[in-house]
Design an enzyme around this catalytic site. Structure first.
Site, PDB file in Angstrom:
ATOM      1  N   CYS A 179       0.586  -0.891   0.003  1.00  0.00           N
ATOM      2  CA  CYS A 179       0.260   0.362   0.165  1.00  0.00           C
ATOM      3  C   CYS A 179       0.430   0.844   0.273  1.00  0.00           C
ATOM      4  O   CYS A 179       0.487   2.454  -0.596  1.00  0.00           O
ATOM      5  CB  CYS A 179      -0.965  -0.050   0.967  1.00  0.00           C
ATOM      6  SG  CYS A 179      -0.191  -0.099   2.875  1.00  0.00           S
ATOM      7  N   CYS A 202      -3.389  -3.001  -0.900  1.00  0.00           N
ATOM      8  CA  CYS A 202      -2.650  -3.643  -0.761  1.00  0.00           C
ATOM      9  C   CYS A 202      -2.049  -4.093  -1.586  1.00  0.00           C
ATOM     10  O   CYS A 202      -1.126  -5.463  -1.446  1.00  0.00           O
ATOM     11  CB  CYS A 202      -2.518  -3.924   0.482  1.00  0.00           C
ATOM     12  SG  CYS A 202      -3.287  -3.200   2.179  1.00  0.00           S
ATOM     13  N   LYS A 222      -5.777  -8.988  11.584  1.00  0.00           N
ATOM     14  CA  LYS A 222      -5.622  -7.659  11.207  1.00  0.00           C
ATOM     15  C   LYS A 222      -7.477  -6.878  10.808  1.00  0.00           C
ATOM     16  O   LYS A 222      -7.617  -7.240   9.937  1.00  0.00           O
ATOM     17  CB  LYS A 222      -5.065  -7.101  10.169  1.00  0.00           C
ATOM     18  CG  LYS A 222      -4.710  -5.730  10.192  1.00  0.00           C
ATOM     19  CD  LYS A 222      -3.737  -5.121   9.095  1.00  0.00           C
ATOM     20  CE  LYS A 222      -3.443  -3.614   8.470  1.00  0.00           C
ATOM     21  NZ  LYS A 222      -2.155  -3.637   7.255  1.00  0.00           N
ATOM     22  N   ARG A 280     -10.716  -1.049   3.174  1.00  0.00           N
ATOM     23  CA  ARG A 280      -9.804  -2.174   3.190  1.00  0.00           C
ATOM     24  C   ARG A 280     -10.945  -2.980   3.609  1.00  0.00           C
ATOM     25  O   ARG A 280      -9.804  -4.224   3.859  1.00  0.00           O
ATOM     26  CB  ARG A 280      -8.940  -2.151   4.261  1.00  0.00           C
ATOM     27  CG  ARG A 280      -7.762  -1.119   3.162  1.00  0.00           C
ATOM     28  CD  ARG A 280      -6.617  -1.360   3.529  1.00  0.00           C
ATOM     29  NE  ARG A 280      -5.701  -0.595   3.395  1.00  0.00           N
ATOM     30  CZ  ARG A 280      -4.083   0.382   2.791  1.00  0.00           C
ATOM     31  NH1 ARG A 280      -5.270  -0.044   1.548  1.00  0.00           N
ATOM     32  NH2 ARG A 280      -3.900   1.465   3.247  1.00  0.00           N
ATOM     33  N   LYS A 319      -3.773  -6.490  15.452  1.00  0.00           N
ATOM     34  CA  LYS A 319      -3.730  -5.518  15.305  1.00  0.00           C
ATOM     35  C   LYS A 319      -4.850  -4.836  14.753  1.00  0.00           C
ATOM     36  O   LYS A 319      -5.340  -5.451  13.957  1.00  0.00           O
ATOM     37  CB  LYS A 319      -2.600  -5.327  13.747  1.00  0.00           C
ATOM     38  CG  LYS A 319      -2.997  -3.639  13.258  1.00  0.00           C
ATOM     39  CD  LYS A 319      -1.611  -4.015  12.322  1.00  0.00           C
ATOM     40  CE  LYS A 319      -1.671  -2.280  11.310  1.00  0.00           C
ATOM     41  NZ  LYS A 319      -1.416  -2.309  10.356  1.00  0.00           N
ATOM     42  N   SER A 344      -2.174   3.383  15.400  1.00  0.00           N
ATOM     43  CA  SER A 344      -1.355   4.504  15.392  1.00  0.00           C
ATOM     44  C   SER A 344      -2.057   5.667  15.809  1.00  0.00           C
ATOM     45  O   SER A 344      -2.299   6.861  17.157  1.00  0.00           O
ATOM     46  CB  SER A 344      -1.240   5.477  13.704  1.00  0.00           C
ATOM     47  OG  SER A 344      -2.064   5.173  12.353  1.00  0.00           O
TER      48      SER A 344
HETATM   49  C1  PBG Z   1       0.032  -1.575   5.960  1.00  0.00           C
HETATM   50  C2  PBG Z   1      -0.149  -1.432   7.492  1.00  0.00           C
HETATM   51  C3  PBG Z   1      -0.675  -0.283   7.613  1.00  0.00           C
HETATM   52  C4  PBG Z   1      -0.425  -0.082   9.182  1.00  0.00           C
HETATM   53  C5  PBG Z   1       0.606  -1.229   9.533  1.00  0.00           C
HETATM   54  N1  PBG Z   1       0.828  -1.956   8.189  1.00  0.00           N
HETATM   55  C6  PBG Z   1      -1.561   0.805   7.166  1.00  0.00           C
HETATM   56  C7  PBG Z   1      -3.220  -0.263   6.577  1.00  0.00           C
HETATM   57  O1  PBG Z   1      -3.392  -1.607   6.508  1.00  0.00           O
HETATM   58  O2  PBG Z   1      -4.356   0.699   6.581  1.00  0.00           O
HETATM   59  C8  PBG Z   1      -1.089   0.543  10.112  1.00  0.00           C
HETATM   60  C9  PBG Z   1      -0.274   0.886  11.244  1.00  0.00           C
HETATM   61  C10 PBG Z   1      -1.023   2.306  12.519  1.00  0.00           C
HETATM   62  O3  PBG Z   1      -1.465   2.826  11.761  1.00  0.00           O
HETATM   63  O4  PBG Z   1      -0.311   2.508  13.083  1.00  0.00           O
HETATM   64  N2  PBG Z   1      -0.792  -2.065   5.126  1.00  0.00           N
END
Ligand code: PBG
Length: 325
Positions: free
Chosen positions: A122, A130, A195, A217, A248, A274
Site C-alpha cells: 500500500c 495493498c 488485522k 480495505r 492489530k 497510530s
Molecule cells: C500496511 C500497514 C498499515 C499499518 C501497518 N501496516 C496501514 C493499513 O493497513 O492501512 C497501520 C499501522 C498504524 O496505524 O499504526 N498495510
C-alpha cells in the site's frame, strides 16, 4: 463470609508489597519501534498526525536506531516512503528501494538490534491498496507473488524478520516458499494474522501516504465485529508456516489478544497502532490526562492480555520511563 479473614488490601499496603505481588511487568525488551524512512539526506521531520514520531532519511534513521538500541529496545519495524509509486508497487520489491537501503545501512552500522520489515504494497501503489487491482478490487492470487518478492528482497538486504500486513489469503505460504527456495529458510515470518479494517490506522496512512484512493480495505482486512474469525485467521497462518502472529490494533482488541494467546500459546505480537497513540498524545497535550501514566497503563494492559511483543510508537518514551530516564 471471607471478610474479615481475607483482606485484599493487605497486599496493597505499600509499594514494596505491591511490587512483590505484581503479575505483569513491562520491559524495554517488550517493544518494537515502528519507523518511517524517506528519500533524501539529513531529513528528520516530525509527522504532524503522529507528534513525537518522524520521517527519517536513511542517514538520520541509522542515528536514531542507535539511540533506540541504547534504550534496550530489541527491534524496529520499517515503513517506506518511496520516490515514486505505480500500479504494481514495484518500488516495494526493488533491491534499491528505500526500505532495502535502510536495512543495509542499519545492518552496516548498528549491532544488536532486530530489523523487522512490514511486507505490504500500500505504501508503494499509486492507488494505495495493498495489492494488484483487478475489476475494482484487490486480486488475491496475483498479489501473492509480489509479496513473496518483496519479502525476498527484504531478506536479501539483511532483514531479521518479515511481517506481512496485507491480509491476502495464502501469503504466508507463498512467502515461506520463496524464502526457502532462495536460501532464507531461517528468516522467521511474523504474520499480521488478525488485522482489522480499523479507523485507528488514520494517522499512519497520513504518515505513510498510503490512504486508498478509492474504496476501503474491508474486502481484505477483518470486520471489527468478529472474534471467532480471528482464531481461524491465526490457525491458517500457523498452518502455512508463520512463526509468530500479530493482532492489530491492540487496545480495542484486547479480547482477541487474550483469546489467541489462550487458544494457541504461540509467540504473539500486538500492534498499538497510530490512532491509539495519537489519542493519548492529543489528550496529554491538552492536559486532559497524564500522558506518561496513561501510556504505561495502556502498554501494560496489552501485555497483561497476553502479548509477548508490543509494536508501539511509544517505544523510546516508554523504555526511557522504565529506565528511570
Ligand atoms: C500496511 C500497514 C498499515 C499499518 C501497518 N501496516 C496501514 C493499513 O493497513 O492501512 C497501520 C499501522 C498504524 O496505524 O499504526 N498495510
Amino acid at each position: 463470609m471471607y471478610f474479615p479473614n481475607t483482606r485484599m488490601r493487605r497486599l496493597r499496603k505499600n509499594g514494596l508489597i505491591r511490587e512483590m505481588v505484581r503479575e505483569t511487568r513491562l520491559s524495554p525488551s517488550d517493544f518494537i519501534y515502528p519507523m518511517f524512512v524517506c528519500p533524501g539526506d539529513g531529513i528528520r521531520e516530525e509527522i504532524s498526525s503522529l507528534p513525537g514520531t518522524y520521517h527519517f532519511s536513511v542517514d538520520q534513521l541509522v542515528a536514531e536506531v542507535k539511540q533506540v538500541q541504547a534504550l534496550g529496545i530489541l527491534g524496529v519495524i520499517l515503513f517506506g516512503l518511496p520516490e515514486s509509486k505505480d500500479e504494481l508497487g514495484s518500488q516495494g520489491y526493488d533491491d534499491q528501494g528505500i526500505v532495502q537501503r535502510a536495512i543495509r545501512a542499519i545492518k552496516d552500522e548498528v549491532r544488536d538490534i532486530l530489523v523487522l520489515t512490514d511486507v505490504c504494497l500500500c505504501e508503494y501503489t499509486s492507488h494505495g491498496h495493498c495489492g494488484v487491482i483487478k475489476d475494482g478490487d484487490v486480486d488475491n492470487d496475483a498479489t501473492l507473488e509480489l509479496l513473496a518478492e518483496q519479502s525476498l528482497s527484504h531478506a536479501r538486504a539483511g532483514a531479521d524478520i518479515v511481517a506481512p500486513s496485507d491480509m491476502m489469503d495464502g501469503r504466508v505460504a507463498a512467502i515461506r516458499e520463496k524464502l526457502d527456495q532462495n536460501g532464507h529458510q531461517d528468516i522467521p515470518i511474523l504474520s499480521y494474522a488478525a488485522k482489522y479494517a480499523s479507523a485507528f490506522y488514520g494517522p499512519f496512512r497520513e504518515a505513510a501516504d498510503s490512504t486508498p484512493q478509492f474504496g476501503d480495505r474491508k474486502s481484505y482486512q477483518m470486520d471489527p465485529a468478529n472474534g471467532d474469525e480471528a482464531l481461524r485467521e491465526v490457525e491458517q497462518d500457523l498452518a502455512e508456516g508463520a512463526d509468530m502472529v500479530m493482532v492489530k490494533p491492540a487496545l480495542p482488541y484486547l479480547d482477541i489478544i487474550y483469546r489467541v494467546k489462550a487458544e494457541f500459546g504461540v509467540p504473539l505480537a500486538a500492534y498499538n497502532v497510530s490512532g491509539e497513540y495519537a489519542m493519548i498524545q492529543a489528550a496529554a497535550e491538552n492536559g486532559w490526562v497524564d500522558g506518561e501514566k496513561v501510556m504505561m497503563e495502556a502498554l501494560l494492559s496489552i501485555k497483561r492480555a497476553g502479548a509477548d511483543v508490543i509494536l508501539t510508537y511509544f517505544a523510546p518514551k516508554a523504555a526511557a520511563t522504565l529506565q528511570g530516564l
